[in-house]
Every structure is written in structure tokens, then in C-alpha cells.
Design a protein around this motif. Structure first.
Motif, PDB file in Angstrom:
ATOM      1  N   ARG A   1      15.736 -15.007   8.385  1.00 34.85           N
ATOM      2  CA  ARG A   1      16.199 -13.617   8.306  1.00 34.85           C
ATOM      3  C   ARG A   1      16.095 -13.073   6.871  1.00 34.85           C
ATOM      4  NH1 ARG A   1      15.819  -9.900  11.351  1.00 34.85           N
ATOM      5  NH2 ARG A   1      16.658 -11.099  13.035  1.00 34.85           N
ATOM      6  N   GLU A   2      16.458 -13.874   5.867  1.00 35.31           N
ATOM      7  CA  GLU A   2      16.410 -13.413   4.475  1.00 35.31           C
ATOM      8  C   GLU A   2      14.976 -13.140   4.032  1.00 35.31           C
ATOM      9  OE1 GLU A   2      18.069 -16.347   5.280  1.00 35.31           O
ATOM     10  OE2 GLU A   2      20.067 -15.413   5.319  1.00 35.31           O
ATOM     11  N   SER A   3      14.055 -13.984   4.437  1.00 33.67           N
ATOM     12  CA  SER A   3      12.645 -13.779   4.091  1.00 33.67           C
ATOM     13  C   SER A   3      12.099 -12.526   4.758  1.00 33.67           C
ATOM     14  CB  SER A   3      11.805 -14.985   4.507  1.00 33.67           C
ATOM     15  OG  SER A   3      12.225 -16.139   3.834  1.00 33.67           O
ATOM     16  N   GLN A   4      12.479 -12.309   6.006  1.00 39.03           N
ATOM     17  CA  GLN A   4      12.043 -11.105   6.703  1.00 39.03           C
ATOM     18  C   GLN A   4      12.594  -9.851   6.025  1.00 39.03           C
ATOM     19  OE1 GLN A   4      13.116 -11.421  10.837  1.00 39.03           O
ATOM     20  NE2 GLN A   4      11.869 -13.252  11.154  1.00 39.03           N
ATOM     21  N   ASP A   5      13.866  -9.909   5.622  1.00 35.65           N
ATOM     22  CA  ASP A   5      14.458  -8.762   4.926  1.00 35.65           C
ATOM     23  C   ASP A   5      13.799  -8.531   3.576  1.00 35.65           C
ATOM     24  OD1 ASP A   5      16.159  -8.369   7.061  1.00 35.65           O
ATOM     25  OD2 ASP A   5      17.851  -9.424   6.131  1.00 35.65           O
ATOM     26  N   ALA A   6      13.474  -9.605   2.866  1.00 37.50           N
ATOM     27  CA  ALA A   6      12.796  -9.468   1.577  1.00 37.50           C
ATOM     28  C   ALA A   6      11.410  -8.863   1.755  1.00 37.50           C
ATOM     29  CB  ALA A   6      12.690 -10.829   0.885  1.00 37.50           C
ATOM     30  N   LEU A   7      10.734  -9.265   2.802  1.00 41.25           N
ATOM     31  CA  LEU A   7       9.407  -8.713   3.081  1.00 41.25           C
ATOM     32  C   LEU A   7       9.496  -7.226   3.445  1.00 41.25           C
ATOM     33  CD1 LEU A   7       6.500  -9.702   3.139  1.00 41.25           C
ATOM     34  CD2 LEU A   7       6.797 -10.241   5.535  1.00 41.25           C
ATOM     35  N   ARG A   8      10.498  -6.871   4.214  1.00 40.98           N
ATOM     36  CA  ARG A   8      10.707  -5.454   4.545  1.00 40.98           C
ATOM     37  C   ARG A   8      11.041  -4.645   3.292  1.00 40.98           C
ATOM     38  NH1 ARG A   8      13.347  -7.865   9.095  1.00 40.98           N
ATOM     39  NH2 ARG A   8      12.105  -7.502  10.962  1.00 40.98           N
ATOM     40  N   TYR A   9      11.834  -5.232   2.396  1.00 42.10           N
ATOM     41  CA  TYR A   9      12.176  -4.564   1.139  1.00 42.10           C
ATOM     42  C   TYR A   9      10.919  -4.348   0.292  1.00 42.10           C
ATOM     43  CZ  TYR A   9      14.306  -3.635  -3.376  1.00 42.10           C
ATOM     44  OH  TYR A   9      14.649  -3.063  -4.566  1.00 42.10           O
ATOM     45  N   LEU A  10      10.096  -5.386   0.189  1.00 39.27           N
ATOM     46  CA  LEU A  10       8.838  -5.255  -0.555  1.00 39.27           C
ATOM     47  C   LEU A  10       7.961  -4.166   0.056  1.00 39.27           C
ATOM     48  CD1 LEU A  10       7.779  -8.949  -1.220  1.00 39.27           C
ATOM     49  CD2 LEU A  10       8.287  -7.228  -2.937  1.00 39.27           C
ATOM     50  N   GLN A  11       7.898  -4.144   1.366  1.00 38.78           N
ATOM     51  CA  GLN A  11       7.064  -3.164   2.059  1.00 38.78           C
ATOM     52  C   GLN A  11       7.572  -1.746   1.812  1.00 38.78           C
ATOM     53  OE1 GLN A  11       4.320  -3.650   3.766  1.00 38.78           O
ATOM     54  NE2 GLN A  11       4.096  -1.851   5.032  1.00 38.78           N
ATOM     55  N   LYS A  12       8.878  -1.585   1.827  1.00 38.45           N
ATOM     56  CA  LYS A  12       9.446  -0.241   1.743  1.00 38.45           C
ATOM     57  C   LYS A  12       9.544   0.283   0.307  1.00 38.45           C
ATOM     58  CE  LYS A  12      13.305   2.494   3.398  1.00 38.45           C
ATOM     59  NZ  LYS A  12      14.555   2.478   4.138  1.00 38.45           N
ATOM     60  N   TYR A  13       9.977  -0.556  -0.630  1.00 40.03           N
ATOM     61  CA  TYR A  13      10.300  -0.056  -1.966  1.00 40.03           C
ATOM     62  C   TYR A  13       9.310  -0.455  -3.059  1.00 40.03           C
ATOM     63  CZ  TYR A  13      14.757   1.125   0.117  1.00 40.03           C
ATOM     64  OH  TYR A  13      15.720   1.657   0.920  1.00 40.03           O
ATOM     65  N   LEU A  14       8.744  -1.639  -2.969  1.00 38.25           N
ATOM     66  CA  LEU A  14       7.908  -2.107  -4.065  1.00 38.25           C
ATOM     67  C   LEU A  14       6.415  -1.924  -3.817  1.00 38.25           C
ATOM     68  CD1 LEU A  14       9.792  -5.353  -5.094  1.00 38.25           C
ATOM     69  CD2 LEU A  14       9.975  -3.072  -6.065  1.00 38.25           C
ATOM     70  N   SER A  15       6.027  -1.791  -2.575  1.00 40.46           N
ATOM     71  CA  SER A  15       4.604  -1.594  -2.262  1.00 40.46           C
ATOM     72  C   SER A  15       4.307  -0.105  -2.267  1.00 40.46           C
ATOM     73  CB  SER A  15       4.265  -2.209  -0.905  1.00 40.46           C
ATOM     74  OG  SER A  15       4.455  -3.589  -0.937  1.00 40.46           O
ATOM     75  N   ARG A  16       4.047   0.421  -3.419  1.00 37.82           N
ATOM     76  CA  ARG A  16       3.845   1.860  -3.561  1.00 37.82           C
ATOM     77  C   ARG A  16       2.502   2.315  -3.017  1.00 37.82           C
ATOM     78  NH1 ARG A  16       8.788   3.395  -3.983  1.00 37.82           N
ATOM     79  NH2 ARG A  16       9.841   2.641  -5.799  1.00 37.82           N
ATOM     80  N   PHE A  17       1.575   1.399  -2.878  1.00 37.36           N
ATOM     81  CA  PHE A  17       0.237   1.767  -2.436  1.00 37.36           C
ATOM     82  C   PHE A  17       0.045   1.391  -0.980  1.00 37.36           C
ATOM     83  CE2 PHE A  17      -0.321   0.948  -7.004  1.00 37.36           C
ATOM     84  CZ  PHE A  17      -0.746   2.210  -7.390  1.00 37.36           C
ATOM     85  N   ASP A  18      -0.437   2.333  -0.239  1.00 38.50           N
ATOM     86  CA  ASP A  18      -0.801   2.085   1.141  1.00 38.50           C
ATOM     87  C   ASP A  18      -2.061   1.215   1.164  1.00 38.50           C
ATOM     88  OD1 ASP A  18      -0.651   2.609   4.001  1.00 38.50           O
ATOM     89  OD2 ASP A  18      -2.455   3.812   3.684  1.00 38.50           O
ATOM     90  N   THR A  19      -2.229   0.421   2.198  1.00 38.89           N
ATOM     91  CA  THR A  19      -3.405  -0.432   2.303  1.00 38.89           C
ATOM     92  C   THR A  19      -4.687   0.395   2.316  1.00 38.89           C
ATOM     93  OG1 THR A  19      -2.042  -1.952   3.584  1.00 38.89           O
ATOM     94  CG2 THR A  19      -4.386  -2.362   3.577  1.00 38.89           C
ATOM     95  N   CYS A  20      -4.656   1.546   2.971  1.00 43.15           N
ATOM     96  CA  CYS A  20      -5.845   2.417   2.997  1.00 43.15           C
ATOM     97  C   CYS A  20      -6.164   2.947   1.599  1.00 43.15           C
ATOM     98  CB  CYS A  20      -5.639   3.571   3.973  1.00 43.15           C
ATOM     99  SG  CYS A  20      -5.574   3.044   5.687  1.00 43.15           S
ATOM    100  N   ALA A  21      -5.139   3.264   0.816  1.00 36.54           N
ATOM    101  CA  ALA A  21      -5.362   3.735  -0.550  1.00 36.54           C
ATOM    102  C   ALA A  21      -5.958   2.623  -1.410  1.00 36.54           C
ATOM    103  CB  ALA A  21      -4.055   4.230  -1.166  1.00 36.54           C
ATOM    104  N   LEU A  22      -5.479   1.402  -1.209  1.00 41.08           N
ATOM    105  CA  LEU A  22      -6.062   0.277  -1.946  1.00 41.08           C
ATOM    106  C   LEU A  22      -7.511   0.046  -1.538  1.00 41.08           C
ATOM    107  CD1 LEU A  22      -3.162  -2.308  -2.145  1.00 41.08           C
ATOM    108  CD2 LEU A  22      -4.330  -1.210  -4.041  1.00 41.08           C
ATOM    109  N   ALA A  23      -7.806   0.197  -0.250  1.00 41.21           N
ATOM    110  CA  ALA A  23      -9.189   0.035   0.213  1.00 41.21           C
ATOM    111  C   ALA A  23     -10.087   1.088  -0.427  1.00 41.21           C
ATOM    112  CB  ALA A  23      -9.252   0.115   1.734  1.00 41.21           C
ATOM    113  N   ALA A  24      -9.586   2.314  -0.535  1.00 39.11           N
ATOM    114  CA  ALA A  24     -10.358   3.356  -1.224  1.00 39.11           C
ATOM    115  C   ALA A  24     -10.552   2.982  -2.692  1.00 39.11           C
ATOM    116  CB  ALA A  24      -9.659   4.697  -1.093  1.00 39.11           C
ATOM    117  N   GLY A  25      -9.534   2.376  -3.296  1.00 36.40           N
ATOM    118  CA  GLY A  25      -9.651   1.896  -4.677  1.00 36.40           C
ATOM    119  C   GLY A  25     -10.687   0.795  -4.817  1.00 36.40           C
TER     120      GLY A  25
END
Length: 170
Positions: free
Chosen positions: A109-133
Motif C-alpha cells: 500500500r505504501e509503495s502504491q501511494d508513493a507511486l500515485r504521489y510521484l504521478q500526481k505531484y512530481l511528474s510534471r511532464f506528461d508522457t506524450c510531452a516527453l515523447a515530443a521532446g
């Protein structure tokens, strides 16, 4: 990612053995086909027409194909980047696949919550934006580290996205 890993290993083998097939990749219609395929996979992924595992794999393979064909003639013969980057991508993708994606159903559960936190707050770039990059980095061979850096971020971000998709589907 498994197809991308195989593709990287095959390209590394062809480069290491100085295969007779490598000059075919330098033909402009051949490497442009890789760019067009990458664009199609990106479009299919961003419009949600393709599953993320399919479009990430297809996009990565197509860009690697275009990268070698477009960049290799621009650099000196035997340039180490063409020996190192494909194997680096294969090792990074293999590690991400084995250490994260395959184990994501068993995350606590803690790992899943950490992954959700990373996805929501720390991953500022969308995967599509990175692909364009990645495509922009591909078009700028004079900035030769831009492509591998953005591609690394794309692989890591795609791994996080895939892990969350697996967790959410359980």
C-alpha cells in the motif's frame, strides 16, 4: 518494452559486428519511415487509441531506428555513442521492466501511494510531452546528449505510468 529491449540488443550486435545491413539504415527514406512510425505511435498513444505498453514500445523502437539512421552519418566513424546508447537503453528498460512493471501487482500500500504521489505531484511532464521532446532531441544532433537524456526520462515516466495502470486494474 520487451520489443524495444530486443531491438536495442539487435542494433548493438549489428554495430559491434559492423554488419553489412547497417548502411541501409542511412538511406533517408528508411530513417524517415522510423520518424513517421514514431509519429503514428505517438498520435495513437496520445489519443488513447493504443494501449500504453504498445505505443511506448513502438515509439521507442521507431525513434531508435530513426536515431541511428539519421545521426550515424553525421558523426565520425566508430563514434562510441552508437555502441553505448542502445545497450544503455536495453539495460535501463530491462531493469525497469523486471524491477518495477513485473512486480507492480505485488506493491504494498505504501509503495502504491508513493507511486500515485510521484504521478500526481512530481511528474510534471506528461508522457506524450516527453515523447515530443524525444522527437525534438532527435532533430538536434548538434546537442548529442539531449536525445538520450529525454529518452531516459521517457522510459522512466512510461514505467511509472504502466505500473499505475497495472495497479489500478487490480
Amino acid at each position: 518494452m520487451p520489443i524495444f529491449i530486443i531491438f536495442c540488443v539487435v542494433l548493438t550486435t549489428l554495430v559491434q559486428t559492423e554488419s553489412l545491413y547497417l548502411p541501409f539504415l542511412h538511406d533517408e527514406p528508411i530513417w524517415l519511415a522510423g520518424v513517421y512510425l514514431a509519429g503514428l505511435f505517438l498520435l495513437g498513444g496520445c489519443t488513447k487509441k493504443l494501449p500504453s505498453s504498445v505505443w511506448h514500445d513502438g515509439f521507442s523502437c521507431s525513434v531508435l531506428w530513426a536515431w541511428y539512421g539519421y545521426w550515424e552519418p553525421l558523426f565520425s566513424k566508430g563514434s562510441p555513442m552508437f555502441h553505448v546508447f542502445p545497450i544503455y537503453f536495453a539495460l535501463l528498460s530491462g531493469w525497469m521492466l523486471l524491477a518495477f512493471i513485473h512486480k507492480s501487482p505485488r506493491f504494498d500500500r505504501e509503495s502504491q501511494d508513493a507511486l500515485r504521489y510521484l504521478q500526481k505531484y512530481l511528474s510534471r511532464f506528461d508522457t506524450c510531452a516527453l515523447a515530443a521532446g524525444v522527437l525534438i532531441g532527435l532533430a538536434l544532433p548538434e546537442h548529442y546528449l539531449l536525445y538520450p537524456i529525454v529518452m531516459t526520462l521517457f522510459i522512466v515516466r512510461g514505467t511509472f505510468q504502466r505500473c499505475l495502470e497495472i495497479i489500478e486494474s487490480l
